[in-house]
Design a protein around this motif. Structure first.
Motif, PDB file in Angstrom:
ATOM      1  N   LEU A 131      -4.612  -6.437  -8.329  1.00 45.79           N
ATOM      2  CA  LEU A 131      -3.553  -5.833  -7.519  1.00 45.79           C
ATOM      3  C   LEU A 131      -2.382  -5.385  -8.391  1.00 45.79           C
ATOM      4  CD1 LEU A 131      -3.535  -8.348  -4.547  1.00 45.79           C
ATOM      5  CD2 LEU A 131      -4.640  -6.135  -4.644  1.00 45.79           C
ATOM      6  N   ASN A 190      -9.434  -2.325  -6.062  1.00 43.96           N
ATOM      7  CA  ASN A 190      -8.504  -3.236  -6.734  1.00 43.96           C
ATOM      8  C   ASN A 190      -8.301  -4.514  -5.929  1.00 43.96           C
ATOM      9  OD1 ASN A 190      -8.171  -1.432  -8.824  1.00 43.96           O
ATOM     10  ND2 ASN A 190      -6.236  -0.619  -8.071  1.00 43.96           N
ATOM     11  N   LYS A 191      -8.242  -4.374  -4.626  1.00 41.99           N
ATOM     12  CA  LYS A 191      -8.062  -5.533  -3.745  1.00 41.99           C
ATOM     13  C   LYS A 191      -9.282  -6.460  -3.817  1.00 41.99           C
ATOM     14  CE  LYS A 191      -6.366  -6.484   0.881  1.00 41.99           C
ATOM     15  NZ  LYS A 191      -6.013  -5.936   2.169  1.00 41.99           N
ATOM     16  N   GLU A 249      -9.461   3.461  -4.359  1.00 33.76           N
ATOM     17  CA  GLU A 249      -8.999   2.711  -5.537  1.00 33.76           C
ATOM     18  C   GLU A 249      -8.268   1.442  -5.106  1.00 33.76           C
ATOM     19  OE1 GLU A 249      -5.902   3.203  -9.278  1.00 33.76           O
ATOM     20  OE2 GLU A 249      -6.688   5.013  -8.334  1.00 33.76           O
ATOM     21  N   TRP A 250      -7.423   1.542  -4.085  1.00 35.33           N
ATOM     22  CA  TRP A 250      -6.691   0.384  -3.567  1.00 35.33           C
ATOM     23  C   TRP A 250      -7.676  -0.682  -3.076  1.00 35.33           C
ATOM     24  CZ3 TRP A 250      -1.904  -1.570  -3.464  1.00 35.33           C
ATOM     25  CH2 TRP A 250      -1.601  -2.559  -2.522  1.00 35.33           C
ATOM     26  N   LYS A 251      -8.698  -0.249  -2.344  1.00 33.36           N
ATOM     27  CA  LYS A 251      -9.704  -1.179  -1.816  1.00 33.36           C
ATOM     28  C   LYS A 251     -10.450  -1.865  -2.952  1.00 33.36           C
ATOM     29  CE  LYS A 251     -13.733  -1.482   1.159  1.00 33.36           C
ATOM     30  NZ  LYS A 251     -14.714  -0.782   1.972  1.00 33.36           N
ATOM     31  N   LEU A 281       0.840  -1.196   0.000  1.00 33.60           N
ATOM     32  CA  LEU A 281       0.000   0.000   0.000  1.00 33.60           C
ATOM     33  C   LEU A 281       0.877   1.249   0.000  1.00 33.60           C
ATOM     34  CD1 LEU A 281      -2.603   1.582   0.114  1.00 33.60           C
ATOM     35  CD2 LEU A 281      -2.741   1.092   2.568  1.00 33.60           C
ATOM     36  N   PHE A 299       2.139   1.732  -3.465  1.00 35.48           N
ATOM     37  CA  PHE A 299       1.055   2.223  -4.320  1.00 35.48           C
ATOM     38  C   PHE A 299       0.855   3.723  -4.110  1.00 35.48           C
ATOM     39  CE2 PHE A 299      -3.546   3.183  -4.653  1.00 35.48           C
ATOM     40  CZ  PHE A 299      -3.722   2.952  -6.016  1.00 35.48           C
TER      41      PHE A 299
END
Length: 76
Positions: free
Chosen positions: A71, A65-66, A61-63, A21, A24
């Motif tokens: 990823l 994608n996860k 966005e990270w959430k 993270l 990222f």
């Protein structure tokens, strides 16, 4: 901006222990952390970011994608 005493900053902060993270946020989204320290309990590095709209969007966005398995960096 690197801050040696982040507790002096009155703004809300986000604490990150995930290397992926952090990569990222810093490498892909170009968001800078303001400080870091080593957690005494688990000896992991904790990066501190200021909570901003840009950070909130990147975390969303990270959430997403996860959840979709899309990823950018493989799990460690």
């Amino acid at each position: 901006m690197f801050v040696s005493n982040p507790e002096s900053i009155k703004k809300e902060k986000f604490y990150c222990k995930s290397k992926n993270l952090k990569r990222f946020l810093c490498e892909i989204k170009n968001i800078k952390y303001i400080s870091r320290y080593i957690d005494k309990k688990d000896k992991k590095i904790v990066w501190i970011f200021l909570k901003t709209k840009e950070l909130s969007n990147a975390l969303a966005e990270w959430k997403k994608n996860k959840e979709t398995g899309n990823l950018i960096f493989p799990k460690e």
